[in-house]
Scaffold this motif. Sequence first.
Motif, mmCIF file in Angstrom:
data_model
loop_
_atom_site.group_PDB
_atom_site.id
_atom_site.type_symbol
_atom_site.label_atom_id
_atom_site.label_comp_id
_atom_site.label_asym_id
_atom_site.label_seq_id
_atom_site.Cartn_x
_atom_site.Cartn_y
_atom_site.Cartn_z
ATOM 1 N N VAL A 15 88.893 147.085 -39.742
ATOM 2 C CA VAL A 15 89.564 148.112 -38.949
ATOM 3 C C VAL A 15 90.679 148.769 -39.751
ATOM 4 C CG1 VAL A 15 90.841 148.572 -36.827
ATOM 5 C CG2 VAL A 15 89.006 146.877 -36.829
ATOM 6 N N LEU A 16 91.535 147.966 -40.374
ATOM 7 C CA LEU A 16 92.644 148.528 -41.140
ATOM 8 C C LEU A 16 92.137 149.299 -42.349
ATOM 9 C CD1 LEU A 16 95.681 148.778 -41.425
ATOM 10 C CD2 LEU A 16 95.692 146.627 -42.688
ATOM 11 N N TRP A 17 91.071 148.816 -42.947
ATOM 12 C CA TRP A 17 90.480 149.484 -44.102
ATOM 13 C C TRP A 17 90.079 150.903 -43.740
ATOM 14 C CZ3 TRP A 17 86.085 149.995 -47.680
ATOM 15 C CH2 TRP A 17 86.378 149.564 -48.973
ATOM 16 N N SER A 18 89.658 151.102 -42.497
ATOM 17 C CA SER A 18 89.241 152.422 -42.037
ATOM 18 C C SER A 18 90.424 153.289 -41.638
ATOM 19 C CB SER A 18 88.278 152.287 -40.854
ATOM 20 O OG SER A 18 87.165 151.497 -41.196
ATOM 21 N N LEU A 19 91.378 152.726 -40.894
ATOM 22 C CA LEU A 19 92.504 153.510 -40.402
ATOM 23 C C LEU A 19 93.460 153.921 -41.505
ATOM 24 C CD1 LEU A 19 93.483 151.573 -37.138
ATOM 25 C CD2 LEU A 19 92.392 153.815 -37.293
ATOM 26 N N SER A 20 93.773 153.007 -42.399
ATOM 27 C CA SER A 20 94.842 153.238 -43.363
ATOM 28 C C SER A 20 94.525 154.328 -44.373
ATOM 29 C CB SER A 20 95.156 151.929 -44.101
ATOM 30 O OG SER A 20 96.208 152.111 -45.012
ATOM 31 N N GLY A 21 93.270 154.424 -44.786
ATOM 32 C CA GLY A 21 92.917 155.397 -45.814
ATOM 33 C C GLY A 21 92.472 156.732 -45.291
ATOM 34 N N ASP A 22 92.197 156.830 -43.999
ATOM 35 C CA ASP A 22 91.808 158.079 -43.350
ATOM 36 C C ASP A 22 93.010 159.028 -43.365
ATOM 37 O OD1 ASP A 22 91.375 159.989 -41.081
ATOM 38 O OD2 ASP A 22 89.579 158.798 -40.758
ATOM 39 N N VAL A 23 92.767 160.326 -43.579
ATOM 40 C CA VAL A 23 93.886 161.272 -43.642
ATOM 41 C C VAL A 23 94.678 161.295 -42.334
ATOM 42 C CG1 VAL A 23 92.866 162.750 -45.410
ATOM 43 C CG2 VAL A 23 92.370 163.191 -42.981
ATOM 44 N N ARG A 24 94.060 160.889 -41.221
ATOM 45 C CA ARG A 24 94.789 160.830 -39.969
ATOM 46 C C ARG A 24 95.897 159.789 -40.000
ATOM 47 N NH1 ARG A 24 89.398 160.755 -36.279
ATOM 48 N NH2 ARG A 24 88.691 159.636 -38.125
ATOM 49 N N GLY A 25 95.768 158.823 -40.923
ATOM 50 C CA GLY A 25 96.830 157.841 -41.081
ATOM 51 C C GLY A 25 98.147 158.469 -41.492
ATOM 52 N N LEU A 26 98.088 159.606 -42.170
ATOM 53 C CA LEU A 26 99.315 160.294 -42.581
ATOM 54 C C LEU A 26 100.126 160.740 -41.366
ATOM 55 C CD1 LEU A 26 97.943 162.518 -45.496
ATOM 56 C CD2 LEU A 26 99.197 160.359 -45.680
ATOM 57 N N LEU A 27 99.440 161.055 -40.278
ATOM 58 C CA LEU A 27 100.135 161.468 -39.063
ATOM 59 C C LEU A 27 100.758 160.281 -38.337
ATOM 60 C CD1 LEU A 27 97.560 164.062 -37.656
ATOM 61 C CD2 LEU A 27 99.688 164.534 -38.895
ATOM 62 N N GLY A 286 74.431 149.980 -52.207
ATOM 63 C CA GLY A 286 74.069 151.022 -51.251
ATOM 64 C C GLY A 286 73.393 150.497 -50.004
ATOM 65 N N ARG A 287 73.226 149.168 -49.879
ATOM 66 C CA ARG A 287 72.523 148.612 -48.729
ATOM 67 C C ARG A 287 73.510 148.308 -47.608
ATOM 68 N NH1 ARG A 287 70.710 145.534 -52.888
ATOM 69 N NH2 ARG A 287 71.878 143.728 -52.128
ATOM 70 N N GLY A 288 73.108 148.675 -46.412
ATOM 71 C CA GLY A 288 73.904 148.304 -45.253
ATOM 72 C C GLY A 288 75.201 149.060 -45.121
ATOM 73 N N PHE A 289 75.363 150.181 -45.793
ATOM 74 C CA PHE A 289 76.612 150.938 -45.745
ATOM 75 C C PHE A 289 76.408 152.119 -44.817
ATOM 76 C CE2 PHE A 289 79.547 154.215 -47.315
ATOM 77 C CZ PHE A 289 80.710 153.492 -47.469
ATOM 78 N N ARG A 290 76.782 151.970 -43.534
ATOM 79 C CA ARG A 290 76.581 153.036 -42.567
ATOM 80 C C ARG A 290 77.905 153.321 -41.867
ATOM 81 N NH1 ARG A 290 72.173 149.887 -41.023
ATOM 82 N NH2 ARG A 290 72.884 149.723 -38.869
ATOM 83 N N PRO A 291 78.598 154.383 -42.238
ATOM 84 C CA PRO A 291 79.894 154.652 -41.625
ATOM 85 C C PRO A 291 79.758 155.093 -40.178
ATOM 86 C CG PRO A 291 79.267 156.449 -43.064
ATOM 87 C CD PRO A 291 78.234 155.378 -43.255
ATOM 88 N N ARG A 292 80.611 154.565 -39.325
ATOM 89 C CA ARG A 292 80.712 155.050 -37.959
ATOM 90 C C ARG A 292 81.551 156.326 -37.955
ATOM 91 N NH1 ARG A 292 81.939 149.366 -37.408
ATOM 92 N NH2 ARG A 292 80.354 148.252 -36.244
ATOM 93 N N ARG A 293 81.630 156.964 -36.793
ATOM 94 C CA ARG A 293 82.444 158.169 -36.678
ATOM 95 C C ARG A 293 83.926 157.869 -36.865
ATOM 96 N NH1 ARG A 293 80.883 162.857 -34.630
ATOM 97 N NH2 ARG A 293 82.821 163.151 -33.475
ATOM 98 N N ASP A 294 84.356 156.638 -36.569
ATOM 99 C CA ASP A 294 85.770 156.327 -36.760
ATOM 100 C C ASP A 294 86.075 155.880 -38.181
ATOM 101 O OD1 ASP A 294 84.730 153.799 -36.921
ATOM 102 O OD2 ASP A 294 85.800 152.966 -35.214
ATOM 103 N N GLY A 295 85.080 155.873 -39.060
ATOM 104 C CA GLY A 295 85.296 155.557 -40.461
ATOM 105 C C GLY A 295 85.052 154.115 -40.825
ATOM 106 N N SER A 296 84.993 153.211 -39.827
ATOM 107 C CA SER A 296 84.688 151.827 -40.154
ATOM 108 C C SER A 296 83.218 151.721 -40.537
ATOM 109 C CB SER A 296 84.995 150.922 -38.957
ATOM 110 O OG SER A 296 84.217 151.275 -37.850
ATOM 111 N N VAL A 297 82.841 150.569 -41.047
ATOM 112 C CA VAL A 297 81.490 150.414 -41.596
ATOM 113 C C VAL A 297 80.781 149.289 -40.884
ATOM 114 C CG1 VAL A 297 80.190 149.839 -43.666
ATOM 115 C CG2 VAL A 297 82.194 151.295 -43.839
ATOM 116 N N ARG A 298 79.536 149.528 -40.524
ATOM 117 C CA ARG A 298 78.736 148.459 -39.926
ATOM 118 C C ARG A 298 77.656 148.022 -40.917
ATOM 119 N NH1 ARG A 298 77.442 153.031 -36.706
ATOM 120 N NH2 ARG A 298 75.363 153.869 -37.042
ATOM 121 N N SER A 299 77.387 146.767 -40.914
ATOM 122 C CA SER A 299 76.412 146.209 -41.849
ATOM 123 C C SER A 299 75.019 146.193 -41.230
ATOM 124 C CB SER A 299 76.830 144.793 -42.240
ATOM 125 O OG SER A 299 78.109 144.796 -42.835
ATOM 126 N N GLY A 300 74.058 145.984 -42.133
ATOM 127 C CA GLY A 300 72.692 145.820 -41.652
ATOM 128 C C GLY A 300 71.790 146.940 -42.074
#
Length: 300
Positions: A15-27, A286-300
């Motif tokens: 979760v933090l990996w997604s939030l912190s690096g997203d440009v929205r984190g600047l806000l 490159g396997r199992g790397f599917r970004p969600r709309r919120d930027g986090s990543v789900r495996s599989g």
Amino acid sequence: MSSAGEPVPPPPGGVLWSLSGDVRGLLMLPAALTLQVAHPAVGAGVDEHSVFRTDPWGRGERSLRSLQLWVYGGQEAAEEGRRLRKLHRTIQGTDTRGRRYHALTPANYAWVHATGFPVYQHAARYLVRPLTEAQERALYREWLQVGRILGIHDRDMPQSIEEFWPYYRKMLADEIEATTVVRELVAVDSPVPPPDRGPWAVRLLLAAVWPVLLPPLARFRSFITVGLMPPDAREAIGLDWTPAQERHLRRLCAVVRLVVPLLPERLRYLPRARTARAAWHAERGGRGFRPRRDGSVRSG
């Protein structure tokens, strides 16, 4: 801890990996920084020892770089934590209540770290989407890892969400106030020099139009700082917020939620985050790397 005894950064794809690096984190950052300096000791330390007035752009750049290292720095994360503790060793004085303070006193240093969790949790509702209970718990576990990176002992940090909220409410009731630095950070008339980073031609242009640009930028900074601060913290500090401002904030954030997920990776994520995400992707082949709309990543 790693096998070498070093604290490890939050896990890739978390979760933090997604939030912190997203440009929205600047806000989100201005609200967290302002909540930090609402503590009398932290506010006094920044007031007396920081260069935020004379070199705001440099300080902001260094703070952002440090934050990105905590999350995406890998082996550099623990080194950055040691650097920060060394930097704060000489910061001491007397706060607004006449109490002696030291920046590395566990209660003071732990508050600086603690503010990140409630701001991320609150601001994500506006800028990304509300976190599920599982995501909130994951975020808190990951934020504890950041605390260890900073050299904070587990005994000085609430170890669960159930422990965190009573601690947080007690801090709001007993410690938090509108310090001098808080008032400056939310003021719309504080003097701020034009940016001194970037190509010289851009700097010259910005310097020429700065008297025109600064007032609306200052109003926006104040608006987003107060608006994305958790309401209970806002109330504890004594910051005004109206229903009309809340409606304006919600409209603005609705646009941000719509636009940012459509941006390409190079525009959506900060440089350190982009590099870390690309390296992790390559490592996984490159396997199992599917970004969600919120930027986090789900495996599989």
